[in-house]
Design an enzyme around this catalytic site. Sequence first.
Site, PDB file in Angstrom:
ATOM      1  N   TYR A 160     -39.393 -16.396  22.266  1.00 46.95           N
ATOM      2  CA  TYR A 160     -39.237 -15.214  23.117  1.00 46.95           C
ATOM      3  C   TYR A 160     -38.036 -14.382  22.659  1.00 46.95           C
ATOM      4  O   TYR A 160     -38.142 -13.155  22.490  1.00 46.95           O
ATOM      5  CB  TYR A 160     -39.059 -15.649  24.578  1.00 46.95           C
ATOM      6  CG  TYR A 160     -38.898 -14.503  25.550  1.00 46.95           C
ATOM      7  CD1 TYR A 160     -39.971 -13.674  25.850  1.00 46.95           C
ATOM      8  CD2 TYR A 160     -37.676 -14.263  26.170  1.00 46.95           C
ATOM      9  CE1 TYR A 160     -39.830 -12.622  26.749  1.00 46.95           C
ATOM     10  CE2 TYR A 160     -37.527 -13.215  27.074  1.00 46.95           C
ATOM     11  CZ  TYR A 160     -38.598 -12.400  27.359  1.00 46.95           C
ATOM     12  OH  TYR A 160     -38.452 -11.368  28.243  1.00 46.95           O
TER      13      TYR A 160
ATOM     14  N   SER B  72     -34.942  -7.429  27.165  1.00 49.60           N
ATOM     15  CA  SER B  72     -34.456  -8.593  27.914  1.00 49.60           C
ATOM     16  C   SER B  72     -33.025  -8.883  27.496  1.00 49.60           C
ATOM     17  O   SER B  72     -32.584  -8.467  26.409  1.00 49.60           O
ATOM     18  CB  SER B  72     -35.336  -9.814  27.618  1.00 49.60           C
ATOM     19  OG  SER B  72     -34.775 -11.004  28.120  1.00 49.60           O
TER      20      SER B  72
END
Length: 235
Positions: A144, A131
């Site tokens: 995250y 990501s």
Amino acid sequence: MTRPVVLVTGATRGIGAAVCDALADDHDLVVGGTNADAVAAVCNRYPSARPFTADLTDASAVERAVDELGLERLDGLVHSAGLLGSGAFRDLTRDDWRRTFEVNVFAVADLTRLLLPALEAAPGTVVVINSGSGLTANGPGGVYSASKFAARALTDAMREELRPAGIRVSSVHPGRVATDMQVELNEFEGREYDAENYLRPESVASAVRAALTATPDANFDMVSVRPGPAASNRS
């Protein structure tokens, strides 16, 4: 010639499903997911696909599923399964951290380890869908980002350790993508979701395919896929 075999986790939706679509014409797919019916539905879309159904947080279940596959060789392993794990730092419990790291880090390491004999036989390529949050951390949502930074470190370490065995390891870092996870993130942020603002899963899948099909002299160590002019993504 024997078609390359690629296992894709998180293959029933989002980026994982797009990766399957991008590979199906010239690869044999192993479709990974936790829901047997959803996995079977994806397998039925392709002429050459088989299921890999397991809860990636259950080490024993994953080991059984790998044994049942009985793969002698594996040309590609795409880790697309992931957990968002959003929340303000002050609200996160130890279990919240553990749950996110189980999917985004521990499962990646464990499944790759279990499939090493088949990857070595090919030799194969491992692609980890990371990501933009694995490159830059912002709050809230630190759990995250922390998991994706850890996944990036894991990928870097695997790349060097597995290189002598001929195994390539790539890390793909998309910006925000129009998936179910993005809908969830927009709800957490209190924003209205509009798919036109984000990358398409197919755009990320094209980067994954490039990493898997690169000529043997090359390795896509890290690929950052950011929104182009057609998207008004603010991340």
